[in-house]
Design an enzyme around this catalytic site. Sequence first.
Site, PDB file in Angstrom:
ATOM      1  N   ARG A  63       0.826  -1.214   0.000  1.00  0.00           N
ATOM      2  CA  ARG A  63       0.000   0.000   0.000  1.00  0.00           C
ATOM      3  C   ARG A  63       0.858   1.261   0.000  1.00  0.00           C
ATOM      4  NH1 ARG A  63      -2.563  -3.538   3.539  1.00  0.00           N
ATOM      5  NH2 ARG A  63      -1.563  -2.575   5.349  1.00  0.00           N
ATOM      6  N   ASP A  80       1.455 -18.301   3.651  1.00  0.00           N
ATOM      7  CA  ASP A  80       0.724 -18.467   4.916  1.00  0.00           C
ATOM      8  C   ASP A  80       0.193 -19.881   5.080  1.00  0.00           C
ATOM      9  OD1 ASP A  80       1.131 -15.839   5.573  1.00  0.00           O
ATOM     10  OD2 ASP A  80      -0.811 -15.142   4.853  1.00  0.00           O
TER      11      ASP A  80
END
Length: 227
Positions: A63, A80
């Site tokens: 971001r 993950d």
Amino acid sequence: MAKKSIPKHTKLSVYLYIPNIVGYTRVLMNCFAFAICFSNKGLFSLLYFISFVCDGIDGWCARKFNQVSTFGAVLDMITDRISTACLLVILSQVYRPGFAFLSLLALDIASHWLQMYSTFLLGKTSHKDVKDSTNWLFKAYYGNRMFMAYCCVACEVLYIMLFLIAEKQTESLTNVLITSMTKFSFTSSLLGLSLFGWAIKQTVNVIQMKTAADICVLHDINKKEKP
């Protein structure tokens, strides 16, 4: 004669996005961590947790530097899921019943895979977009970053602690939890806090799997009903 425009982004430039480099670092860190997991439990736990924390750092970088990419999102999720899956497999070899951890592994992968697939069917850009869900817990989980972060951290911390406190293989999971929880120490408090967040996350996984499966079924029904 007009000059040919040079593409601003190339394949290599996307591969070398800062958040993606963080992702590659996570992969290497986890590979080393799992290679030494039984010979150095402390270092393994530290590296595993740092890799988990980097999951939030790469999102911040994406971001901050405007480097959000589909590849990065997929790399992030795969890292993950595989990291957690490997730790659950290890725990299934340390504790009895090992099937409990293998069941958690199956639930984790199935719920996230179905959620991603249903997201594509609905034309959404993120699997975290659940604003149209009717389940309050599901919406609260994905709608509140702090709440979701607590549940995810609690889940990973619980697994790491279970690995650390196991003194030998084929431990009884129930006995270890009862013994640890009745000592009224920092470890027991952390275990209790982690267990609560873990329970919420597993509940969300079940809701997520059912919700995503319903979306897939409704998609099939709509296709058949179209002229």
